[in-house]
Write a protein that holds these residues in place. Structure first.
Motif, PDB file in Angstrom:
ATOM      1  N   CYS A 240      -7.760  -0.858 -24.242  1.00 26.02           N
ATOM      2  CA  CYS A 240      -7.941   0.210 -23.236  1.00 26.02           C
ATOM      3  C   CYS A 240      -8.726   1.380 -23.822  1.00 26.02           C
ATOM      4  O   CYS A 240      -8.451   1.821 -24.939  1.00 26.02           O
ATOM      5  N   ILE A 241      -9.694   1.868 -23.062  1.00 23.00           N
ATOM      6  CA  ILE A 241     -10.484   3.013 -23.527  1.00 23.00           C
ATOM      7  C   ILE A 241     -10.117   4.283 -22.769  1.00 23.00           C
ATOM      8  O   ILE A 241     -10.840   5.277 -22.811  1.00 23.00           O
ATOM      9  N   ASN A 242      -9.011   4.242 -22.020  1.00 22.70           N
ATOM     10  CA  ASN A 242      -8.507   5.427 -21.302  1.00 22.70           C
ATOM     11  C   ASN A 242      -9.552   6.029 -20.364  1.00 22.70           C
ATOM     12  O   ASN A 242      -9.666   7.242 -20.232  1.00 22.70           O
ATOM     13  N   CYS A 243     -10.319   5.165 -19.718  1.00 24.03           N
ATOM     14  CA  CYS A 243     -11.378   5.675 -18.840  1.00 24.03           C
ATOM     15  C   CYS A 243     -10.816   6.157 -17.499  1.00 24.03           C
ATOM     16  O   CYS A 243     -11.456   6.945 -16.802  1.00 24.03           O
ATOM     17  N   THR A 245     -10.502   4.421 -14.805  1.00 23.72           N
ATOM     18  CA  THR A 245     -11.078   3.692 -13.671  1.00 23.72           C
ATOM     19  C   THR A 245      -9.986   3.045 -12.811  1.00 23.72           C
ATOM     20  O   THR A 245     -10.001   3.127 -11.579  1.00 23.72           O
ATOM     21  N   CYS A 246      -9.025   2.407 -13.474  1.00 26.69           N
ATOM     22  CA  CYS A 246      -7.985   1.681 -12.736  1.00 26.69           C
ATOM     23  C   CYS A 246      -7.232   2.596 -11.791  1.00 26.69           C
ATOM     24  O   CYS A 246      -6.945   2.225 -10.634  1.00 26.69           O
ATOM     25  N   MET A 277      -3.638   7.651 -17.495  1.00 18.66           N
ATOM     26  CA  MET A 277      -4.338   7.037 -18.624  1.00 18.66           C
ATOM     27  C   MET A 277      -5.081   8.084 -19.464  1.00 18.66           C
ATOM     28  O   MET A 277      -5.614   7.755 -20.525  1.00 18.66           O
ATOM     29  N   ARG A 301       1.705   3.331 -16.971  1.00 16.08           N
ATOM     30  CA  ARG A 301       1.043   2.881 -15.738  1.00 16.08           C
ATOM     31  C   ARG A 301       1.732   1.631 -15.190  1.00 16.08           C
ATOM     32  O   ARG A 301       2.069   1.560 -14.010  1.00 16.08           O
ATOM     33  N   CYS A 329     -11.914  -2.878 -14.423  1.00 10.71           N
ATOM     34  CA  CYS A 329     -11.530  -2.444 -15.773  1.00 10.71           C
ATOM     35  C   CYS A 329     -12.613  -2.928 -16.747  1.00 10.71           C
ATOM     36  O   CYS A 329     -12.899  -4.129 -16.816  1.00 10.71           O
ATOM     37  N   VAL A 331     -12.606  -3.409 -19.808  1.00 13.18           N
ATOM     38  CA  VAL A 331     -12.174  -4.257 -20.933  1.00 13.18           C
ATOM     39  C   VAL A 331     -11.223  -5.362 -20.464  1.00 13.18           C
ATOM     40  O   VAL A 331     -10.497  -5.955 -21.255  1.00 13.18           O
ATOM     41  N   ILE A 333      -8.418  -5.535 -18.722  1.00 11.52           N
ATOM     42  CA  ILE A 333      -6.948  -5.471 -18.700  1.00 11.52           C
ATOM     43  C   ILE A 333      -6.512  -5.824 -17.285  1.00 11.52           C
ATOM     44  O   ILE A 333      -6.985  -5.233 -16.305  1.00 11.52           O
TER      45      ILE A 333
HETATM   46  S1  SF4 Z   1      -9.648   0.713 -16.359  1.00 10.27           S
HETATM   47 FE1  SF4 Z   1      -8.995  -0.514 -18.128  1.00 10.27          FE
HETATM   48  S2  SF4 Z   1      -9.855   0.591 -19.918  1.00 10.27           S
HETATM   49 FE2  SF4 Z   1      -9.931   2.029 -18.167  1.00 10.27          FE
HETATM   50  S3  SF4 Z   1      -7.976   3.194 -18.334  1.00 10.27           S
HETATM   51 FE3  SF4 Z   1      -7.596   1.455 -16.930  1.00 10.27          FE
HETATM   52  S4  SF4 Z   1      -6.745  -0.163 -18.276  1.00 10.27           S
HETATM   53 FE4  SF4 Z   1      -7.763   1.339 -19.623  1.00 10.27          FE
END
Ligand code: SF4
Ligand code: SF4
Length: 353
Positions: A240-243, A245-246, A277, A301, A329, A331, A333
């Protein structure tokens, strides 16, 4: 409930006719993707869009919402007094919302509208909105609504549901708000006697195309502590890059932050969508952060979506299976995999995971 048939021509005429009495929203292209946007007069909702990238939650709960304004000029008698900013709660109609996004509104309602607290803006906005849904006759491979309590033709949270049929829509008018909109749109043609059978066929066919599932049936029976201490969270969170998006794309994520923005002597208090996140999400004024590591944030989350929500509201999981977080996501996840880990986890079999 009654059934109408609305031809494509009647549909376009009806949307145009509503312009004087509703603010009309629908799927529209914005740069490279579709959003649920306010339609300028003469613009039709793009009903063929599988689903908008950003969910429809922003129609009632905008990403950034002005709440109060204050003047900071000490020469004014009312300086630093926050006054509520007026908002437009005139009737609005949301066309082309998919059943998962309409159902999402019913999952977030207990947060904004309950016995102890009624969010004034969410409740007024929700009350002012008529939802005209569109059945999914071609769900994506990432849709798993049927295992979260919904379905591609589910009517939960909708006032009208349109289902593609011949050269138009079989139209289920479900509520008084739906009746009022159908009247204003001039939709009066009763569907034929075979409407129920045609809708059943469409539902069966659409549900048969859903191949993706989420397994959560055993999560409610596990203790919070057992899941909290499970060994898989570090691995689940590794990429996870803590973006955020999710959470931004999710129709059921409801967290917000409140900030003051000042320009000269003008101060506006806003609430903006926030994300669990983000590292600053729960940073305390003291400097303490209860979730300083991303493993804790990722765990939060999924525990909220799949455990805390069900425990608190007894209303299933806090996910409609729209699949947005799975698709976008960066990456990969995948909530379906995390749910499976949570569902199957038992402290005694930790070594086998
Ligand atoms: S979209 Fe994926 S990478 Fe970005 S915060 Fe959510 S789980 Fe992490
Ligand atoms: S958690 Fe993912 S699949 Fe579930 S409602 Fe939110 S974005 Fe959709």
């Amino acid at each position: 409930m009654r059934h109408l048939f609305v031809s494509r021509e009647n549909f376009a005429d009806g949307v145009a006719a509503l312009a004087g009495s509703y603010r009309v929203y629908g799927p529209v292209q914005e740069r490279f993707h579709h959003v649920m946007g306010l339609l300028p007069p003469g613009v039709m909702p793009e009903m063929s869009v599988a689903n908008t990238r950003l969910s429809a939650k922003g129609v009632v709960y905008p990403p950034s919402e002005k709440m109060f304004r204050a003047c900071l000029d000490p020469a004014r008698e009312d300086h630093h007094v926050y006054k509520e900013i007026e908002k437009d709660f005139s009737p609005r109609a949301v066309f082309g919302i998919r059943p998962c996004d309409a159902r999402a509104y019913t999952l977030v309602a207990p947060n904004f509208d309950n016995a102890e607290y009624k969010d004034p803006w969410w409740t007024k906005g929700y009350g002012a909105t008529t939802f005209v849904g569109h059945s999914c006759n071609d769900p994506r491979s990432t849709c798993f609504c049927t295992s979260t309590g919904g379905g591609p033709c589910d009517t939960t949270g909708l006032d009208i549901l349109l289902t593609d049929h011949e050269d138009g829509f079989l139209t289920q008018v479900l509520t008084e708000k739906g009746e009022a909109l159908a009247l204003a749109a001039g939709w009066t043609t009763e569907a034929g006697a075979d409407a129920e059978a045609a809708l059943s066929d469409a539902r069966r066919e659409a549900e048969g195309k859903i191949s993706s599932v989420i397994n959560t049936d055993k999560i409610g029976k596990k203790t919070i502590l057992a899941l909290y201490d499970a060994p898989f969270w570090a691995d689940a969170a590794f990429a996870c890059i803590n973006c955020g998006t999710c959470t931004y794309l999710c129709p059921t994520c409801w967290c917000f932050d409140i900030q003051d923005e000042t320009h000269g002597t003008d101060c506006v208090r806003l609430r903006n969508w926030d994300s669990c996140m983000f590292p600053l999400f729960t940073l305390h004024g003291s400097g303490h952060n209860p979730r300083p590591e991303k493993t804790g944030r990722v765990r939060q989350r999924f525990m909220h979506k799949l455990k805390y929500y069900g425990d608190r509201y007894g209303n299933g999981v806090h996910c409609t299976g729209c699949g947005r977080c799975v698709i976008h996501c960066p990456v990969n996840i995948d909530i379906r995999r995390i749910a499976s880990l949570m569902n199957e986890y038992e402290p005694d079999n930790a070594c086998s995971l």
